[in-house]
Structures are given as C-alpha cells and as structure tokens.
Enzyme design. Structure first.
Site, PDB file in Angstrom:
ATOM      1  N   TYR A   1      -5.337   0.913  -0.875  1.00 55.76           N
ATOM      2  CA  TYR A   1      -5.139   1.547   0.421  1.00 55.76           C
ATOM      3  C   TYR A   1      -4.125   2.692   0.399  1.00 55.76           C
ATOM      4  O   TYR A   1      -3.800   3.260   1.442  1.00 55.76           O
ATOM      5  CB  TYR A   1      -4.740   0.514   1.488  1.00 55.76           C
ATOM      6  CG  TYR A   1      -3.580  -0.387   1.108  1.00 55.76           C
ATOM      7  CD1 TYR A   1      -2.262   0.020   1.290  1.00 55.76           C
ATOM      8  CD2 TYR A   1      -3.802  -1.648   0.574  1.00 55.76           C
ATOM      9  CE1 TYR A   1      -1.194  -0.804   0.954  1.00 55.76           C
ATOM     10  CE2 TYR A   1      -2.750  -2.483   0.236  1.00 55.76           C
ATOM     11  CZ  TYR A   1      -1.452  -2.062   0.425  1.00 55.76           C
ATOM     12  OH  TYR A   1      -0.401  -2.873   0.081  1.00 55.76           O
TER      13      TYR A   1
ATOM     14  N   HIS B   1       2.640  -5.620  -1.835  1.00 56.99           N
ATOM     15  CA  HIS B   1       3.195  -6.503  -0.804  1.00 56.99           C
ATOM     16  C   HIS B   1       3.482  -7.889  -1.369  1.00 56.99           C
ATOM     17  O   HIS B   1       4.486  -8.521  -1.023  1.00 56.99           O
ATOM     18  CB  HIS B   1       2.225  -6.619   0.374  1.00 56.99           C
ATOM     19  CG  HIS B   1       2.659  -7.590   1.422  1.00 56.99           C
ATOM     20  ND1 HIS B   1       3.647  -7.314   2.333  1.00 56.99           N
ATOM     21  CD2 HIS B   1       2.252  -8.859   1.684  1.00 56.99           C
ATOM     22  CE1 HIS B   1       3.826  -8.352   3.128  1.00 56.99           C
ATOM     23  NE2 HIS B   1       2.988  -9.308   2.759  1.00 56.99           N
TER      24      HIS B   1
ATOM     25  N   ARG C   1       8.022   1.098   0.641  1.00 55.46           N
ATOM     26  CA  ARG C   1       7.721  -0.027  -0.230  1.00 55.46           C
ATOM     27  C   ARG C   1       6.956   0.475  -1.459  1.00 55.46           C
ATOM     28  O   ARG C   1       5.773   0.794  -1.388  1.00 55.46           O
ATOM     29  CB  ARG C   1       6.854  -1.052   0.510  1.00 55.46           C
ATOM     30  CG  ARG C   1       6.760  -2.410  -0.197  1.00 55.46           C
ATOM     31  CD  ARG C   1       5.623  -3.234   0.369  1.00 55.46           C
ATOM     32  NE  ARG C   1       4.342  -2.794  -0.152  1.00 55.46           N
ATOM     33  CZ  ARG C   1       3.194  -2.879   0.510  1.00 55.46           C
ATOM     34  NH1 ARG C   1       3.165  -3.334   1.735  1.00 55.46           N
ATOM     35  NH2 ARG C   1       2.072  -2.463  -0.048  1.00 55.46           N
TER      36      ARG C   1
END
Length: 220
Positions: A127, A118, A114
């Site tokens: 992160y 998100h 990805r």
C-alpha cells in the site's frame, strides 16, 4: 484516575499514547470529551505516523490532522515534529506544566513516519511505494537525526554509537527471554486494571468463567 485528581497540589498527571488510527475511533472522542468536561489533567499524545495499518491519513480525515480537533472539545493542543527528540521532550514538558497549572487536559500531535511494517503479518509494500519509505529514512529518521547532532558536537563517536546499539539490542533480547520465562498471569487479571471498583457485569463474567473452568477442568 486523572479525573479524580481534583487537587492541583497533587502534582500528578496522566498521559495517554495512541496513533492516528485510534483518533478515528469513538473512544478517542469520548476520552477527549470526558477529560475536557471533567477538567482532568491528561496529556493525550497522538503519534501521527501517516498510517493506520494500511490506511493512510489521506483516507482517514479531510481536516488539518488531529490537533485541530482539540478546540472542538474546549481543550488546548499543540503540534510538534515527532522526529525531533528535543522538540518532543520540550513539548511534553510544556504540556505537563499546562496540565498542572490549569488542571486541564491537552492534546499533542507528533508528526512522524512509520518506516517499518505495522506488524510481522503486515507487508507495507502493498500500500506504499519503497521510494516513500526510503525518502523518509534518509531525511527524517529521528535516530539518525539525533545521532548526527551528537556527532556534530563531538559528544559521541562511531564506536560509541555501535556500542549503544549492541547493548540495547542485547537488552531487548534479554528482556524478551525473561518475559517468556515468566508464568502466565492469573485469570483474575483479565478483569482488573480498568475500573477502580469492578462493576457488576464484570463480576458476573468472572463468576461465569470460574464456573466454566470448574465444569471443564481438563480442557484448560
């Protein structure tokens, strides 16, 4: 619906798409167990993109990914390069053939990445490091890989690629505008499309909602 397809001649299957994060929920395990036990012709397609929102796969499981769980339920499974459009297409065709031939489920794990956040409220730089994203963008991006393949064989030109990108962008924008112009769905759709026959507890909830709306008509 798939569980009701007892006659293999119906030539129909169901396919369920989900991410690696979903595979950490109880619904995943219940779904696979039901499908395997009932011999339902279902393709479970897991898009393992490395992250469940901010939780990396290293923090989700200690085993070898998702596909290794299939044998535990007596299911077939296969893993595919999720960044290879041709490999994914071939894997899904084979999985469909397996479902129809054996009247049984199968689990596919597509390994991908990805690149984006998100969601609009997510900041993935908190992160994961930008270099990680850049490395995947330059080496494994499925759109870039497919584009290079088509260019290499002379099947598309740079102008063709630009035209396709512009056309698809406008198609998405037009679809969004059309969707926003549509009236809101009817309230009864809140309780539909889950069970073939609405169970008693949902009928009660629908009745309670209607009573609530009738009691406070000016609030909604």
């Amino acid at each position: 619906d798939a569980a009701k397809m007892e006659d293999p001649s119906e030539a129909g299957i169901a396919i369920c798409y989900f991410g690696d994060g979903c595979a950490s929920t109880t619904d995943f395990h219940a779904g696979l167990n039901f499908a395997a036990t009932l011999k339902a012709p279902v393709v479970f397609f897991c898009r393992n993109n490395g992250y469940a929102i901010s939780t990396s796969v290293e923090d989700q499981y200690a085993g070898d990914g998702i596909v290794c769980r299939a044998p535990g339920y007596g299911m077939a499974g296969l893993r595919v390069d999720g960044n290879d459009a041709f490999a994914v297409s071939a894997a899904v065709r084979k999985a469909r053939e397996y479902c129809l031939t054996n009247n049984a489920p199968i689990l596919i794990e597509a390994i991908t990445y990805r690149q984006g956040h998100h969601s609009t409220s997510d900041d993935s730089s908190r992160y994961r490091c930008p270099k990680e994203v850049h490395d995947h963008s330059t080496s494994t991006d499925p759109v870039k890989r497919l584009n290079k393949f088509l260019h290499r064989h002379g099947w598309v030109s740079s102008d063709d690629t630009a035209k396709i990108r512009d056309e698809e962008r406008m198609a998405v924008l037009n679809a969004m505008e059309a969707a926003e112009r549509r009236p809101p769905p009817k309230l009864d759709t809140l309780f539909a499309d889950v069970y073939e026959e609405m169970p008693l507890h949902l009928r009660r909830q629908e009745q309670q909602l209607q009573q609530h709306l009738a009691k406070y008509p000016g609030r909604y």
